[in-house]
Design a protein around this motif. Sequence first.
Motif, short mmCIF file in Angstrom:
data_model
loop_
_atom_site.label_atom_id
_atom_site.label_comp_id
_atom_site.label_asym_id
_atom_site.label_seq_id
_atom_site.Cartn_x
_atom_site.Cartn_y
_atom_site.Cartn_z
N LEU A 147 0.83 -1.05 -0.01
CA LEU A 147 -0.03 -0.09 -0.02
C LEU A 147 0.83 1.27 -0.04
O LEU A 147 1.53 1.45 0.87
N LEU A 148 0.86 2.11 -1.04
CA LEU A 148 1.64 3.07 -1.22
C LEU A 148 1.05 4.28 -0.72
O LEU A 148 -0.29 4.61 -0.94
N HIS A 149 1.93 5.20 0.35
CA HIS A 149 1.10 6.30 0.91
C HIS A 149 1.74 7.41 0.19
O HIS A 149 3.14 7.56 0.19
N ILE A 150 0.99 8.01 -0.56
CA ILE A 150 1.41 9.26 -1.54
C ILE A 150 1.02 10.60 -1.15
O ILE A 150 -0.03 10.94 -0.74
N GLU A 151 2.04 11.51 -0.77
CA GLU A 151 1.71 13.05 -0.39
C GLU A 151 1.57 13.60 -1.63
O GLU A 151 2.60 13.92 -2.44
N THR A 152 0.45 14.34 -1.78
CA THR A 152 0.18 14.99 -3.06
C THR A 152 0.88 16.18 -3.25
O THR A 152 1.40 16.85 -4.31
N ASP A 153 1.20 16.78 -2.12
CA ASP A 153 2.34 18.06 -2.11
C ASP A 153 3.66 17.88 -2.87
O ASP A 153 4.45 18.61 -3.14
N LEU A 154 4.16 16.55 -2.73
CA LEU A 154 5.42 16.10 -3.42
C LEU A 154 5.32 15.45 -4.75
O LEU A 154 6.24 15.36 -5.41
N LEU A 155 4.09 15.78 -5.36
CA LEU A 155 3.86 15.44 -6.77
C LEU A 155 4.04 16.74 -7.42
O LEU A 155 3.61 17.57 -7.27
N ASP A 156 4.44 16.41 -8.83
CA ASP A 156 4.81 17.40 -9.66
C ASP A 156 3.71 17.24 -10.90
O ASP A 156 4.04 18.04 -12.00
N VAL A 157 2.62 16.43 -10.91
CA VAL A 157 1.74 16.40 -11.75
C VAL A 157 0.25 16.51 -11.18
O VAL A 157 0.21 16.55 -9.82
N PRO A 158 -0.73 16.98 -11.91
CA PRO A 158 -2.28 17.10 -11.11
C PRO A 158 -2.76 15.99 -10.71
O PRO A 158 -2.63 14.84 -11.26
N VAL A 159 -3.39 16.08 -9.62
CA VAL A 159 -4.30 14.97 -8.78
C VAL A 159 -5.71 15.48 -8.76
O VAL A 159 -5.85 16.64 -8.66
N VAL A 160 -6.57 14.73 -9.67
CA VAL A 160 -7.85 15.04 -10.05
C VAL A 160 -8.90 14.26 -9.34
O VAL A 160 -8.93 12.87 -9.74
N GLU A 161 -9.84 14.57 -8.81
CA GLU A 161 -11.11 13.90 -7.85
C GLU A 161 -11.96 13.81 -9.16
O GLU A 161 -12.84 14.83 -9.70
N GLU A 162 -12.33 12.38 -9.39
CA GLU A 162 -13.20 12.27 -10.67
C GLU A 162 -13.76 10.78 -10.32
O GLU A 162 -13.07 9.81 -9.91
N PRO A 163 -14.96 10.56 -10.86
CA PRO A 163 -15.52 9.17 -10.77
C PRO A 163 -14.46 8.29 -11.91
O PRO A 163 -13.90 8.57 -12.89
N PRO A 164 -14.58 6.75 -11.12
CA PRO A 164 -13.55 6.02 -12.19
C PRO A 164 -14.31 5.64 -13.56
O PRO A 164 -13.63 5.03 -14.40
N ALA A 165 -15.72 5.95 -13.65
CA ALA A 165 -16.11 5.22 -14.96
C ALA A 165 -17.44 6.14 -14.97
O ALA A 165 -18.08 6.89 -14.17
N PRO A 166 -18.08 6.20 -16.26
CA PRO A 166 -19.43 7.00 -16.64
C PRO A 166 -20.49 6.49 -15.56
O PRO A 166 -20.48 5.31 -15.68
N GLY A 167 -21.25 7.35 -14.94
CA GLY A 167 -22.53 6.81 -14.38
C GLY A 167 -22.26 6.32 -12.86
O GLY A 167 -23.05 6.32 -12.03
N VAL A 168 -20.90 6.65 -12.41
CA VAL A 168 -20.60 6.16 -10.98
C VAL A 168 -20.48 7.84 -10.23
O VAL A 168 -19.86 8.66 -10.95
N THR A 169 -21.13 7.64 -9.21
CA THR A 169 -21.09 9.01 -8.44
C THR A 169 -19.81 9.21 -7.51
O THR A 169 -19.26 10.20 -7.44
N GLU A 170 -19.37 8.02 -6.90
CA GLU A 170 -18.10 8.09 -6.06
C GLU A 170 -16.94 8.63 -6.94
O GLU A 170 -16.54 8.38 -7.97
N THR A 171 -16.11 9.61 -6.16
CA THR A 171 -15.14 10.07 -6.87
C THR A 171 -13.64 9.45 -6.37
O THR A 171 -13.93 9.26 -5.02
#
Length: 192
Positions: free
Chosen positions: A62-86
């Motif tokens: 299980l990788l614990h990733i700190e988003t502040d250490l990333l140099d690429v965007p992190v986007v909250e979005e549904p994994p598939a069309p019709g899914v409401t959970e992001t």
Amino acid sequence: MATIFHLALASEWAAAQRSGAYTTSTLGRSLAEEGFIHASRADQWTGVRERFYAEVTEPLVLLHIETDLLDVPVVEEPPAPGVTETFPHIYGRLPVTAVVKAIPLDGTPPRAPATPTAPAPEPGATFSSVFLREMFFNVLVASIAIVVSVLGIALGMAVGGDVAPGVLGLVGLVVGVGVAVLVYRRRHPKVA
């Protein structure tokens, strides 16, 4: 700083450590194929493991990733069309330096954190060390509110008058409690 999670095959994580970047999107899919790396919040990774990794016999981490250490965007979005959970999606290579922990997962069923707002204890940490660390943090947070309110009273006394120390002390207390709450929530983010 937000922590997000990614389940990885131990062999793929070892390869990433050698190359400096992780490029697997999800089980059996690469970043190039998917366009992003699937990730989860603390309340989601156990469900992902149960749904998509239940039949995996290879060791997982299980990788614990700190988003502040990333140099690429992190986007909250549904994994598939019709899914409401992001879910958080990492749009680019995951540098190994952004992974602050890689915890091996054994074959036991996953379990959710004991309390949704408490940070996960370090593996092998004793109850006493975790308890004392949290107590120290709570005393520090309370001290912030006290120090800021005392500074407000001192400023009020410097201004002079009968009302100024009380008013500025009250303003200091409100500001101090606000800052303390922000510090506390930063360490203990709510899992929604």
